[in-house]
Design an enzyme around this catalytic site. Structure first.
Site, PDB file in Angstrom:
ATOM      1  N   GLU A 127       0.824  -1.215   0.000  1.00  0.00           N
ATOM      2  CA  GLU A 127       0.000   0.000   0.000  1.00  0.00           C
ATOM      3  C   GLU A 127       0.857   1.264   0.000  1.00  0.00           C
ATOM      4  O   GLU A 127       1.741   1.415   0.856  1.00  0.00           O
ATOM      5  CB  GLU A 127      -0.914  -0.016   1.243  1.00  0.00           C
ATOM      6  CG  GLU A 127      -1.972   1.059   1.217  1.00  0.00           C
ATOM      7  CD  GLU A 127      -2.943   0.977   2.405  1.00  0.00           C
ATOM      8  OE1 GLU A 127      -3.019  -0.080   3.062  1.00  0.00           O
ATOM      9  OE2 GLU A 127      -3.608   1.993   2.665  1.00  0.00           O
ATOM     10  N   LYS A 180      -6.892  -0.619  11.843  1.00  0.00           N
ATOM     11  CA  LYS A 180      -6.331  -1.093  10.567  1.00  0.00           C
ATOM     12  C   LYS A 180      -5.139  -0.216  10.194  1.00  0.00           C
ATOM     13  O   LYS A 180      -4.111  -0.695   9.704  1.00  0.00           O
ATOM     14  CB  LYS A 180      -7.401  -1.057   9.463  1.00  0.00           C
ATOM     15  CG  LYS A 180      -6.993  -1.721   8.161  1.00  0.00           C
ATOM     16  CD  LYS A 180      -6.250  -0.811   7.195  1.00  0.00           C
ATOM     17  CE  LYS A 180      -5.866  -1.528   5.920  1.00  0.00           C
ATOM     18  NZ  LYS A 180      -5.076  -0.683   5.019  1.00  0.00           N
ATOM     19  N   ASP A 238       4.426 -14.274  11.775  1.00  0.00           N
ATOM     20  CA  ASP A 238       3.060 -14.675  11.427  1.00  0.00           C
ATOM     21  C   ASP A 238       2.111 -13.496  11.649  1.00  0.00           C
ATOM     22  O   ASP A 238       1.717 -13.200  12.777  1.00  0.00           O
ATOM     23  CB  ASP A 238       2.691 -15.874  12.324  1.00  0.00           C
ATOM     24  CG  ASP A 238       1.325 -16.458  11.997  1.00  0.00           C
ATOM     25  OD1 ASP A 238       0.481 -15.744  11.418  1.00  0.00           O
ATOM     26  OD2 ASP A 238       1.097 -17.625  12.339  1.00  0.00           O
ATOM     27  N   HIS A 289      -2.211  10.351  -0.536  1.00  0.00           N
ATOM     28  CA  HIS A 289      -2.246   9.068  -1.245  1.00  0.00           C
ATOM     29  C   HIS A 289      -2.171   9.236  -2.755  1.00  0.00           C
ATOM     30  O   HIS A 289      -1.784   8.330  -3.462  1.00  0.00           O
ATOM     31  CB  HIS A 289      -3.596   8.379  -0.952  1.00  0.00           C
ATOM     32  CG  HIS A 289      -3.547   7.398   0.174  1.00  0.00           C
ATOM     33  ND1 HIS A 289      -2.984   6.169   0.044  1.00  0.00           N
ATOM     34  CD2 HIS A 289      -3.997   7.460   1.446  1.00  0.00           C
ATOM     35  CE1 HIS A 289      -3.096   5.513   1.192  1.00  0.00           C
ATOM     36  NE2 HIS A 289      -3.696   6.286   2.064  1.00  0.00           N
TER      37      HIS A 289
HETATM   38  P1  NAD Z   1       9.631 -23.142  16.305  1.00  0.00           P
HETATM   39  O1  NAD Z   1       9.017 -24.336  16.951  1.00  0.00           O
HETATM   40  O2  NAD Z   1      10.120 -23.299  14.893  1.00  0.00           O
HETATM   41  O3  NAD Z   1      10.837 -22.607  17.195  1.00  0.00           O
HETATM   42  C1  NAD Z   1      10.763 -22.489  18.569  1.00  0.00           C
HETATM   43  C2  NAD Z   1      11.759 -23.434  19.189  1.00  0.00           C
HETATM   44  O4  NAD Z   1      13.079 -22.987  18.921  1.00  0.00           O
HETATM   45  C3  NAD Z   1      11.651 -23.491  20.702  1.00  0.00           C
HETATM   46  O5  NAD Z   1      10.699 -24.458  21.075  1.00  0.00           O
HETATM   47  C4  NAD Z   1      13.067 -23.851  21.129  1.00  0.00           C
HETATM   48  O6  NAD Z   1      13.219 -25.231  21.228  1.00  0.00           O
HETATM   49  C5  NAD Z   1      13.940 -23.362  19.979  1.00  0.00           C
HETATM   50  N1  NAD Z   1      14.778 -22.189  20.329  1.00  0.00           N
HETATM   51  C6  NAD Z   1      16.106 -22.054  20.059  1.00  0.00           C
HETATM   52  N2  NAD Z   1      16.553 -20.869  20.505  1.00  0.00           N
HETATM   53  C7  NAD Z   1      15.512 -20.228  21.049  1.00  0.00           C
HETATM   54  C8  NAD Z   1      15.345 -18.942  21.667  1.00  0.00           C
HETATM   55  N3  NAD Z   1      16.355 -18.093  21.816  1.00  0.00           N
HETATM   56  N4  NAD Z   1      14.127 -18.597  22.109  1.00  0.00           N
HETATM   57  C9  NAD Z   1      13.077 -19.436  21.973  1.00  0.00           C
HETATM   58  N5  NAD Z   1      13.173 -20.662  21.410  1.00  0.00           N
HETATM   59  C10 NAD Z   1      14.390 -21.065  20.948  1.00  0.00           C
HETATM   60  O7  NAD Z   1       8.698 -21.878  16.269  1.00  0.00           O
HETATM   61  P2  NAD Z   1       7.561 -21.298  17.208  1.00  0.00           P
HETATM   62  O8  NAD Z   1       7.936 -19.889  17.457  1.00  0.00           O
HETATM   63  O9  NAD Z   1       7.282 -22.161  18.372  1.00  0.00           O
HETATM   64  O10 NAD Z   1       6.295 -21.347  16.241  1.00  0.00           O
HETATM   65  C11 NAD Z   1       6.106 -20.352  15.282  1.00  0.00           C
HETATM   66  C12 NAD Z   1       5.387 -20.885  14.064  1.00  0.00           C
HETATM   67  O11 NAD Z   1       4.172 -21.526  14.441  1.00  0.00           O
HETATM   68  C13 NAD Z   1       5.015 -19.804  13.120  1.00  0.00           C
HETATM   69  O12 NAD Z   1       5.483 -20.166  11.836  1.00  0.00           O
HETATM   70  C14 NAD Z   1       3.481 -19.815  13.134  1.00  0.00           C
HETATM   71  O13 NAD Z   1       2.985 -19.431  11.882  1.00  0.00           O
HETATM   72  C15 NAD Z   1       3.172 -21.221  13.467  1.00  0.00           C
HETATM   73  N6  NAD Z   1       1.853 -21.529  14.041  1.00  0.00           N
HETATM   74  C16 NAD Z   1       0.987 -20.586  14.504  1.00  0.00           C
HETATM   75  C17 NAD Z   1      -0.238 -20.937  15.071  1.00  0.00           C
HETATM   76  C18 NAD Z   1      -1.128 -19.863  15.634  1.00  0.00           C
HETATM   77  O14 NAD Z   1      -0.754 -18.708  15.667  1.00  0.00           O
HETATM   78  N7  NAD Z   1      -2.350 -20.188  16.072  1.00  0.00           N
HETATM   79  C19 NAD Z   1      -0.564 -22.284  15.177  1.00  0.00           C
HETATM   80  C20 NAD Z   1       0.338 -23.246  14.722  1.00  0.00           C
HETATM   81  C21 NAD Z   1       1.552 -22.864  14.172  1.00  0.00           C
END
Ligand code: NAD
Length: 437
Positions: free
Chosen positions: A88, A272, A288, A386
């Protein structure tokens, strides 16, 4: 173009007037970006189809969007260039200009709570809700200890389970049930996978203790324990422009905010505008944006009536003061943040080293974006700013290419009619033939 001031920090005067190549020359010369990250941002070394194929299903390509940088930002005393991915027009210009106004009083101050997410377990088929709730709460420490063993990486870096809450849903279309909340500190991750894994693993214990049936086990996107707040002050004298007096602009902004604070129809559009800035940085960093959007709007309705996420008023000296408070579940590890080369480069460009710091930047951009919209709405209206960029998009849609885009856009702005039919008419009048596809 004129570059009177030397570029420093996030002030790059005249940047918007430079050609694409000159912008890169400046960023390189000022050492604002590493050689390796140039391709990751320009696209040459960004997300490959092969990488994309590992991210989602049925991949047949990738989908580029414009990436620009917002200038002038100072967040908690630190200057930074903010990458924004957005289709946008006016969003980046608006954020940059408001950041310039805010920097006169030190820029944005921002803070975040601990990165605690909520995982939910729906427990059905419980004959006595009160008794089951009591039993679950009595086992709280045990449940926390079990959850602590689930993610050794998180545990090692100081994350992991923090608390267990048990809520009663007394009346629903299927009757009553319990909801167990696992409060989980996800450190630098967005946390959805980490939390979903944890709630799935503790569910059998919840069933044994409660005597019920664990049904849904999933993160809540209403991340109201993971809050980011930003504040800014705009000096009264900096608000005057054209024929608008400073007080008139300030009071106009406060009046416009009051509309959003008291009317959901207006609040939706107001928020928004905030999300224009928030999402653009969320996307640029591979986060996300649906999760952030869901959290923001649910939080805006937390009092039972959907309202503004921001607040505007004046201080004792008459300056404009603003604040924004919202949940921000964003990470710098996990999800696409490390997989997407452009996202990695964006995080590096900002010099961000923690998820909390990223949230502090994002909430500041949201506040700047909100101010840009309110200032325009309260004065000359949104369309004026705009028009130029909008006209270019209309010109491209009408089939104009190369120098004809600018020529056609200028003509339409001058005429005050920015419509595709008029654009096509003008191209026809000029005998313009678009290149063959
Ligand atoms: P992930 O599981 O890929 O990474 C997190 C993991 O990384 C942790 O569990 C840990 O083991 C590791 N890690 C290493 N260094 C870390 C640090 N410094 N801090 C924290 N963790 C560290 O990712 P996530 O963040 O758990 O999940 C994000 C993804 O889940 C996004 O892609 C999202 O789109 C998706 N998702 C979202 C939903 C929702 O929003 N309702 C539902 C399902 C999946």
């Amino acid at each position: 173009m004129k570059m009177n001031d030397k570029p420093s920090g996030s002030r790059l005067p005249g940047f918007y007037n430079l050609s694409f190549d000159k912008r890169w020359e400046l960023l390189r010369k000022a050492n604002l970006i590493s050689q390796d990250d140039i391709g990751r941002i320009t696209g040459a070394d960004s997300l490959t189809v092969d990488q994309a194929d590992h991210m989602i299903e049925n991949v047949i390509g990738t989908f580029p969007l414009p990436l620009g940088i917002a200038l002038n930002f100072v967040v908690n005393g630190r200057e930074l260039l903010v990458p924004m991915v957005v289709e946008e027009p006016s969003v980046i210009a608006g954020a940059s200009f408001m950041a310039k106004l805010a920097r006169a009083s030190g820029g944005f101050k921002a803070e975040t709570s601990e990165p605690e997410m909520i995982g939910q377990i729906q427990v059905l088929d419980i004959p006595d809700l009160n008794l089951a709730q009591e039993k679950l709460l009595a086992e709280k420490q045990n449940l926390i200890s079990i959850a602590a063993g689930i993610d050794p990486v998180l545990e090692k870096i100081g994350g992991g389970p923090r608390d267990i809450e048990v809520r009663k849903i007394e009346s629903s279309p299927i009757g009553s049930f319990l909801v167990v909340h696992l409060i989980y500190d996800v450190r630098d991750a967005m946390g959805a996978n980490a939390v979903n894994t944890a709630v799935e693993k503790i569910s059998p214990y919840i069933e044994t203790i409660s005597g019920g049936r664990a049904h849904l086990r999933i993160l809540s996107n209403l991340a109201d324990r993971r809050i980011a707040k930003a504040y800014c002050t705009i000096r009264l004298e900096d608000l005057a422009f054209s024929d608008y007096k400073a007080e008139q602009v300030r009071d106009g902004i406060i009046e416009s905010w009051a509309f959003a604070a008291s009317d959901p129809y207006r609040a939706a559009t107001h928020n928004k505008g905030i999300m224009n800035g928030v999402d653009a940085v969320v996307i640029a960093t591979g986060n996300d944006w649906r999760a952030v959007e869901a959290g923001a709007h649910a939080f805006a309705a937390r009092g039972g009536i959907y309202t503004s996420l921001s607040t505007w008023g004046k201080d004792d000296s008459g300056n404009l003061i603003g604040s924004l408070e919202m949940p921000l579940a964003v990470g710098i590890v996990g999800g696409a943040t490390r997989v997407h080369p452009g996202a990695r480069a964006s995080i590096k460009l900002m010099g961000i080293t923690s998820a909390r710091e990223l949230a502090e930047v994002i909430v500041s951009v949201g506040l700047a974006q909100n101010l840009a919209a309110l200032r325009a709405l309260a004065t000359e209206g949104i369309q004026r700013g705009h028009m130029g960029l909008h006209a270019r998009q209309v010109a491209i849609s009408a089939g104009a290419e190369g120098s004809f885009i600018e020529r056609l856009a200028e003509k339409m702005v001058l005429e005050g009619t920015i419509r595709i039919d008029r654009a096509q008419e003008l191209l026809e009048e000029w005998g313009y033939l678009p290149s063959e596809e």
